[in-house]
Design a protein around this motif. Structure first.
Motif, mmCIF file in Angstrom:
data_model
loop_
_atom_site.group_PDB
_atom_site.id
_atom_site.type_symbol
_atom_site.label_atom_id
_atom_site.label_comp_id
_atom_site.label_asym_id
_atom_site.label_seq_id
_atom_site.Cartn_x
_atom_site.Cartn_y
_atom_site.Cartn_z
ATOM 1 N N ALA A 242 0.822 -1.202 0.000
ATOM 2 C CA ALA A 242 0.000 0.000 0.000
ATOM 3 C C ALA A 242 0.861 1.259 0.000
ATOM 4 C CB ALA A 242 -0.935 -0.004 1.210
ATOM 5 N N LEU A 243 1.979 1.221 0.712
ATOM 6 C CA LEU A 243 2.885 2.383 0.721
ATOM 7 C C LEU A 243 3.452 2.646 -0.673
ATOM 8 C CD1 LEU A 243 4.788 1.830 4.093
ATOM 9 C CD2 LEU A 243 3.147 3.645 3.564
ATOM 10 N N VAL A 244 3.781 1.563 -1.392
ATOM 11 C CA VAL A 244 4.235 1.723 -2.776
ATOM 12 C C VAL A 244 3.125 2.361 -3.611
ATOM 13 C CG1 VAL A 244 4.946 0.494 -4.868
ATOM 14 C CG2 VAL A 244 5.883 -0.183 -2.651
ATOM 15 N N GLY A 245 1.888 1.877 -3.427
ATOM 16 C CA GLY A 245 0.769 2.449 -4.158
ATOM 17 C C GLY A 245 0.532 3.904 -3.827
ATOM 18 N N LEU A 246 0.648 4.263 -2.552
ATOM 19 C CA LEU A 246 0.457 5.660 -2.151
ATOM 20 C C LEU A 246 1.563 6.557 -2.703
ATOM 21 C CD1 LEU A 246 -0.705 5.126 1.542
ATOM 22 C CD2 LEU A 246 -2.111 5.915 -0.382
ATOM 23 N N GLY A 409 -8.233 7.987 3.684
ATOM 24 C CA GLY A 409 -8.203 9.439 3.565
ATOM 25 C C GLY A 409 -7.478 9.942 2.341
ATOM 26 N N ALA A 410 -6.890 9.050 1.553
ATOM 27 C CA ALA A 410 -6.133 9.458 0.367
ATOM 28 C C ALA A 410 -7.079 9.688 -0.805
ATOM 29 C CB ALA A 410 -5.106 8.382 0.013
ATOM 30 N N PRO A 411 -6.667 10.489 -1.785
ATOM 31 C CA PRO A 411 -7.519 10.708 -2.965
ATOM 32 C C PRO A 411 -7.594 9.465 -3.833
ATOM 33 C CG PRO A 411 -5.407 11.794 -3.248
ATOM 34 C CD PRO A 411 -5.438 11.298 -1.832
ATOM 35 N N GLU A 412 -8.517 9.457 -4.787
ATOM 36 C CA GLU A 412 -8.643 8.351 -5.723
ATOM 37 C C GLU A 412 -7.462 8.336 -6.682
ATOM 38 O OE1 GLU A 412 -12.360 8.450 -7.726
ATOM 39 O OE2 GLU A 412 -13.515 8.779 -5.896
ATOM 40 N N PHE A 413 -7.228 7.156 -7.256
ATOM 41 C CA PHE A 413 -6.083 6.987 -8.156
ATOM 42 C C PHE A 413 -6.492 7.392 -9.577
ATOM 43 C CE2 PHE A 413 -1.882 4.911 -7.866
ATOM 44 C CZ PHE A 413 -1.469 5.093 -9.178
ATOM 45 N N ARG A 414 -6.816 8.634 -9.741
ATOM 46 C CA ARG A 414 -7.105 9.185 -11.062
ATOM 47 C C ARG A 414 -6.908 10.688 -11.001
ATOM 48 N NH1 ARG A 414 -12.489 11.209 -12.188
ATOM 49 N NH2 ARG A 414 -13.784 11.231 -10.311
ATOM 50 N N ILE A 415 -6.839 11.299 -12.165
ATOM 51 C CA ILE A 415 -6.609 12.734 -12.261
ATOM 52 C C ILE A 415 -7.949 13.452 -12.383
ATOM 53 C CG2 ILE A 415 -5.521 14.555 -13.619
ATOM 54 C CD1 ILE A 415 -3.553 12.744 -12.148
ATOM 55 N N PRO A 431 -3.194 31.083 -10.858
ATOM 56 C CA PRO A 431 -2.319 30.342 -11.752
ATOM 57 C C PRO A 431 -2.490 28.850 -11.535
ATOM 58 C CG PRO A 431 -1.118 32.032 -10.522
ATOM 59 C CD PRO A 431 -2.475 31.965 -9.950
ATOM 60 N N PRO A 432 -2.548 28.047 -12.609
ATOM 61 C CA PRO A 432 -2.754 26.609 -12.435
ATOM 62 C C PRO A 432 -1.564 25.951 -11.783
ATOM 63 C CG PRO A 432 -2.228 27.131 -14.732
ATOM 64 C CD PRO A 432 -2.390 28.434 -14.005
ATOM 65 N N GLY A 433 -1.823 25.071 -10.826
ATOM 66 C CA GLY A 433 -0.792 24.270 -10.211
ATOM 67 C C GLY A 433 -0.795 22.890 -10.808
ATOM 68 N N PRO A 434 -0.107 21.943 -10.181
ATOM 69 C CA PRO A 434 -0.112 20.579 -10.703
ATOM 70 C C PRO A 434 -1.487 19.976 -10.567
ATOM 71 C CG PRO A 434 0.896 20.653 -8.519
ATOM 72 C CD PRO A 434 0.662 22.065 -8.933
ATOM 73 N N PRO A 435 -1.885 19.122 -11.545
ATOM 74 C CA PRO A 435 -3.171 18.461 -11.402
ATOM 75 C C PRO A 435 -3.173 17.584 -10.171
ATOM 76 C CG PRO A 435 -1.870 17.430 -13.129
ATOM 77 C CD PRO A 435 -1.133 18.664 -12.693
ATOM 78 N N GLU A 436 -4.333 17.469 -9.539
ATOM 79 C CA GLU A 436 -4.432 16.697 -8.306
ATOM 80 C C GLU A 436 -5.194 15.409 -8.543
ATOM 81 O OE1 GLU A 436 -2.950 17.417 -5.608
ATOM 82 O OE2 GLU A 436 -2.247 19.402 -6.138
ATOM 83 N N ALA A 437 -4.803 14.373 -7.824
ATOM 84 C CA ALA A 437 -5.640 13.174 -7.816
ATOM 85 C C ALA A 437 -6.920 13.506 -7.089
ATOM 86 C CB ALA A 437 -4.909 12.031 -7.113
ATOM 87 N N THR A 438 -8.045 13.077 -7.663
ATOM 88 C CA THR A 438 -9.319 13.512 -7.134
ATOM 89 C C THR A 438 -9.761 12.667 -5.959
ATOM 90 O OG1 THR A 438 -11.602 13.970 -7.717
ATOM 91 C CG2 THR A 438 -10.640 12.013 -8.680
ATOM 92 N N SER A 439 -10.599 13.227 -5.142
ATOM 93 C CA SER A 439 -11.168 12.495 -4.026
ATOM 94 C C SER A 439 -12.664 12.709 -4.004
ATOM 95 C CB SER A 439 -10.567 12.969 -2.693
ATOM 96 O OG SER A 439 -11.205 12.351 -1.601
#
Length: 441
Positions: A242-246, A409-415, A431-439
């Motif tokens: 799971a840590l690798v996945g996170l 508590g982590a976001p979903e694995f998608r943009i 100003p746009p920042g990096p895209p975030e994984a959605t939750s």
């Protein structure tokens, strides 16, 4: 204490369920045929790219040929995304497993880029695009032929049928939609609501089985004698996976932003293909493709890999998954994530020799797929399915608990797709920042 019995859904009469079971079976068969067709065409092209043509040219398909094929695949996908109607559908990095239906005109393009990616060795699975194809196609057919079938039910049947076909069993669909149905506040019996999706999923699974599709089962030593210590060691492997996945989840938006800074789809996919080719050259063919056959190869030759090799395989496949998902290739993340979980589980077995291989692999799969799917039932199902041993179930039901606390508590694995521009032209934007994984939380 007397348990409350849920009120029956007045629409879920035995007669209505029986009548709707007929189109549900047809949906399952059609969904399986679409998946089988995509796999068959991709398999034929795979044979040309990786066997027939290298043999005819006298080249080693595990050498520089990997870089050439994957770079060319990226270029071909980029051209299709640019010029084919529908532009290959939505970016798979931004979609969930059950996306909304698309325009019918977009389906050929989505099928094309999916087949190219599967045959070319891109580290993505077929689940997201094939579910999107089936959901769109079946919703359109039922709307025309059986308009009395609600659109939401048509989507549910198409998705469950495809999931049943993908995993060669309706159980996966039942587990996934148990959570979906449980979230519905309309009342009624859970099994009344699951009845028709299970019919479609069962028909899809049986159709794929009759067509001779690869079975989602592997030769793993049985887990004969559960021990109390296995709860501790198994949890350690699952938490490590799971840590690798996170970590991959945290890197995903940055990798996505780096590729999309190139702007043009042809450049994005060609560079993505080149990077995937170099990763394939380093890691070998076992780190390529969607990962189903490669899981079997890895497990069949488990004694041939040491800890460093398994760590390298898992690491390269993780990077390949992020690159493939970020570089506009169409495909799902569940199959490659399951492969990574297998490799990490095998690594756990090497590091903890007293931990049985079957349990180690199941825990690795559970930990990684729980991050990617955010569904405990699916993670447990995949762990048991890979290990092929029902004895694993009680241990996995305990092991999943600390891992769930890590990932909940982590976001979903998608943009998160970009929000549409506001109607007011005078509105100001930061100003746009990096895209975030959605939750969804």
């Amino acid at each position: 204490m007397k348990l409350a019995v849920p009120e029956r859904d007045p629409n879920a009469t035995p007669r209505r369920l029986l009548l709707l079971a007929i189109p549900a079976i047809a949906v399952g068969i059609l969904a399986a045929l679409v998946l089988w067709s995509v796999d068959a065409i991709a398999g034929a092209l795979d044979g040309l790219l990786w066997t027939t043509w290298p043999d005819a040219l006298g080249v080693d398909p595990s050498g520089w040929w990997i870089v050439l094929v994957l770079t060319t695949t990226g270029l071909a996908v980029g051209l299709a995304l640019t010029f084919v109607p529908g532009h290959g559908g939505p970016d798979s990095a931004t979609t969930e497993l059950t996306p909304p239906p698309m325009k019918l005109s977009a389906l050929p393009g989505l099928a094309l880029v999916t087949i190219l990616a599967l045959a070319g060795g891109v580290s993505l699975g077929p689940e997201n695009p094939v579910i999107a194809i089936n959901a769109t196609l079946i919703a359109a057919i039922l709307a025309r032929l059986l308009p009395q079938v609600p659109g939401q039910l048509a989507m549910l049947l198409a998705t469950s049928a495809t999931i049943g076909a993908l995993f060669d069993t309706p159980v996966a669909a039942a587990l996934i939609f148990t959570g979906v149905v449980a979230a519905v506040k309309a009342g009624g019996s859970l099994w009344d609501r699951l009845f028709l999706p299970l019919v479609s999923a069962g028909a899809g699974a049986m159709t794929m089985h009759l067509l001779g599709a690869a079975v989602f089962a592997f030769d793993v030593p049985p887990y004969d004698s559960p021990q109390a210590i296995d709860l501790l060691t198994g949890s350690a492997v699952a938490i490590g996976a799971a840590l690798v996945g996170l970590a991959a989840l945290a890197a995903f938006p940055w990798v996505y932003r780096a590729f999309h800074a190139m702007r043009h789809p042809i450049i994005v996919t060609t560079v993505g293909g080149l990077v995937l080719g170099l990763l394939g050259l380093i890691g070998g063919p076992i780190t390529m493709f969607k990962g189903l056959e490669q899981m079997g190869e890895l497990l069949q030759n488990a004694d041939d890999y040491d800890g460093a090799q398994l760590a390298a395989i898992a690491g390269i496949k993780t990077v390949a998954l992020l690159v493939a998902a970020s570089a506009l290739f169409r495909g799902g993340r569940v199959f490659p994530a399951t492969f990574i979980g297998v490799a990490l589980g095998m690594l756990g077995h090497v590091l903890i020799p007293g931990l049985p291989l079957g349990l180690a692999v199941a825990c690795g799969v559970l930990g990684l797929t729980l991050v990617v799917t955010r569904d405990g039932w699916v993670a447990i199902f995949l762990g048991v399915a890979i290990g092929g041993d029902i004895t694993l179930l009680p241990v996995l039901c305990v092991v999943v608990l600390p891992v769930w606390l890590m990932v909940t508590g982590a976001p979903e694995f998608r943009i998160q797709p970009p929000a549409p521009a506001p109607a007011d032209p005078s509105a100001t934007h930061a100003p746009p920042g990096p895209p975030e994984a959605t939750s969804a939380r």
